[in-house]
Scaffold this active site. Structure first.
Site, mmCIF file in Angstrom:
data_model
loop_
_atom_site.group_PDB
_atom_site.id
_atom_site.type_symbol
_atom_site.label_atom_id
_atom_site.label_comp_id
_atom_site.label_asym_id
_atom_site.label_seq_id
_atom_site.Cartn_x
_atom_site.Cartn_y
_atom_site.Cartn_z
ATOM 1 N N ASP A 180 0.812 -1.212 0.000
ATOM 2 C CA ASP A 180 0.000 0.000 0.000
ATOM 3 C C ASP A 180 0.850 1.269 0.000
ATOM 4 O O ASP A 180 0.611 2.185 -0.793
ATOM 5 C CB ASP A 180 -0.926 -0.031 1.216
ATOM 6 C CG ASP A 180 -1.751 1.227 1.365
ATOM 7 O OD1 ASP A 180 -2.921 1.222 0.971
ATOM 8 O OD2 ASP A 180 -1.219 2.239 1.900
ATOM 9 N N VAL A 213 -5.223 2.519 0.150
ATOM 10 C CA VAL A 213 -5.293 1.855 -1.154
ATOM 11 C C VAL A 213 -5.734 0.410 -0.994
ATOM 12 O O VAL A 213 -6.539 -0.101 -1.788
ATOM 13 C CB VAL A 213 -3.934 1.946 -1.877
ATOM 14 C CG1 VAL A 213 -4.003 1.251 -3.232
ATOM 15 C CG2 VAL A 213 -3.524 3.401 -2.060
ATOM 16 N N ASP A 214 -5.241 -0.270 0.021
ATOM 17 C CA ASP A 214 -5.708 -1.627 0.287
ATOM 18 C C ASP A 214 -7.209 -1.651 0.555
ATOM 19 O O ASP A 214 -7.929 -2.537 0.080
ATOM 20 C CB ASP A 214 -4.969 -2.212 1.493
ATOM 21 C CG ASP A 214 -3.628 -2.825 1.131
ATOM 22 O OD1 ASP A 214 -3.476 -3.271 -0.015
ATOM 23 O OD2 ASP A 214 -2.738 -2.858 1.985
ATOM 24 N N VAL A 215 -7.682 -0.686 1.334
ATOM 25 C CA VAL A 215 -9.107 -0.647 1.667
ATOM 26 C C VAL A 215 -9.941 -0.386 0.417
ATOM 27 O O VAL A 215 -10.968 -1.043 0.181
ATOM 28 C CB VAL A 215 -9.372 0.426 2.740
ATOM 29 C CG1 VAL A 215 -10.867 0.583 3.002
ATOM 30 C CG2 VAL A 215 -8.650 0.064 4.035
ATOM 31 N N ALA A 236 -10.006 -3.479 -1.666
ATOM 32 C CA ALA A 236 -10.908 -4.476 -1.088
ATOM 33 C C ALA A 236 -12.343 -4.209 -1.500
ATOM 34 O O ALA A 236 -13.097 -5.141 -1.841
ATOM 35 C CB ALA A 236 -10.784 -4.471 0.433
#
Length: 423
Positions: free
Chosen positions: A174, A202-204, A207
């Protein structure tokens, strides 16, 4: 085609009279039972690690899916060690944040028997989520081509950092994607050091893109019986989330820069200093709201000032506007100003800590925190609210291989045997 773990619907049991379904025989209320969930009967094989994939799988679990989290022996998911803080059992709180309501299974893909069990899980699943480097699962028979050949109805979601083409060799973390993807270049104060967001944003975002793609693919499968490959990557999810900033660049060819808490196209839309330098976030989105702001601050003439009358004028004269507003705001605290401005329909609020944010959500009746068992870290409540198929009450994240024995027994048995109950 129903998957082996799911009972097939019995068409003969559907009542011809729609009122019979609502009231039961002789007009009696139907027996009480757990509410239906949107993804009841969906089995998810979660082979992903760290955050984007596990969080997407947790979202599906919130919606009622059965999720089996597959981890490597010994250490499991990397985030089990990403602390402090740690839970009482030594697992990092980071891991708990993205792995609620799952069953835990350890498989060593380098072991032939475990690899066979992994392939059998993929054959029985409705959804498979993984974030291995592109091509690395082929040697285990778990790449998309192999899983779809064995299970044509499978929705196979692969999450990468930079796609499966020229970016395939690049590791997707991220923080790095925030840097190379442009987010850090627009975050921070003008002339200051570029900054990351305060969470792995960014990961969230990825997802949420993964969950959206999976749900769309499941809907398509419901019409056609066919699964498909869902591909998301961190860089594309970030670029797609830059919205107005990206659009502004595409319109002008000019790179945006950091503006601190200010908005490039709206004013006042920023934090403003009040008494003792405490900050009030003010988000005036139109001229009517600005007039209400000026009136409440006791300077109604600002709304007719040619420098501030229209939004574009306020943007061009932002420095003068900020100075004028802060002179008035300095007479009181952010909390007191918010108490006066909010009834006047001016969007604003103090800059809360996380604890204060949770307290606010609780006061508003949003029930932001949900317990998941004695001695376990509570979970932040799912933001989803569905009136007909409410989200599931979360269960505690699994300990490493917590459900391994019954799951391995199930995978080694007949495919038509139901998944054992989640204890």
């Amino acid at each position: 085609m129903p998957q082996p773990h799911r009972p097939s619907p019995d068409a003969d049991t559907e009542p011809a009279d729609p009122t019979a379904a609502a009231t039961g025989p002789l007009g009696a209320a139907p027996p009480a039972g757990p509410p239906a969930r949107a993804l009841d009967g969906i089995l998810v094989a979660d082979f992903s690690r760290v955050l984007a994939g596990p969080l997407a799988a947790a979202t599906l679990a919130d919606l009622g899916a059965e999720v089996i989290k597959v981890e490597r022996p010994g250490t499991g998911d990397d985030t089990r060690a990403w602390g402090p803080p740690f839970a009482a059992d030594g697992t990092a709180a980071y891991f708990d944040a993205a792995n609620r309501s799952k069953r835990g299974l350890v498989l060593d893909l380098g072991d032939p028997d475990d690899a066979a069990a992994a392939r059998e899980l993929a054959r029985r699943a409705d959804v498979l989520i993984e974030n291995f480097r592109p091509g690395s699962l082929a040697k285990y028979g778990l790449d998309h081509t192999a899983t779809r050949a064995a299970n044509p109805g499978l929705v196979h979601c692969t999450i990468t950092g930079f796609g499966s083409g020229a970016g395939a060799p690049l590791p997707g973390y991220d923080f790095v994607v925030q840097a190379v993807g442009g987010l850090m270049s627009i975050t921070g104060e003008p002339g200051g050091t570029p900054l990351k967001a305060g969470v792995a944003l960014v990961d969230v975002l990825t997802a949420k893109d993964a969950a959206t793609g999976i749900l769309a693919a499941l809907h398509h499968r419901g019409r056609t019986g066919q699964g498909q490959l869902v591909e998301v990557n961190l860089l594309s999810s970030l670029l797609g989330s830059l919205v107005n900033q990206a659009s502004g660049y595409l319109a002008t060819g000019h790179d945006p820069g950091p503006m601190g808490n200010r908005h490039p196209s709206i004013a006042p839309y920023e934090t403003l200093a009040c008494r003792d330098g405490q900050l009030l976030a003010v988000a005036v989105g139109n001229d009517r709201q600005f007039r209400a702001l000026a009136q409440t601050l006791g300077v109604p003439e600002l709304a007719d000032d040619v420098r501030f009358a229209r939004n574009q004028d306020r943007v061009q004269n932002r420095t003068d506007l900020t100075k004028t507003l802060e002179n008035r705001l300095a007479t009181d605290t952010p909390q007191n100003w918010a108490a006066r401005l909010t009834p006047a329909s001016v969007p604003c609020g103090p800059v809360n800590s996380l604890s204060e944010a949770l307290e606010l959500a609780a006061r508003l009746g949003l029930d932001p925190v949900t317990p998941v068992g004695e001695g376990r870290i509570p979970q932040v409540t799912s933001p989803l609210r569905l009136s007909g198929t409410p989200v599931a009450q979360p269960a505690a994240p699994p300990r490493l291989d917590e459900h391994g024995t019954p799951l391995r027994t199930w995978l080694s048995g007949p495919a038509d045997h139901p998944l054992p109950p989640h204890m």
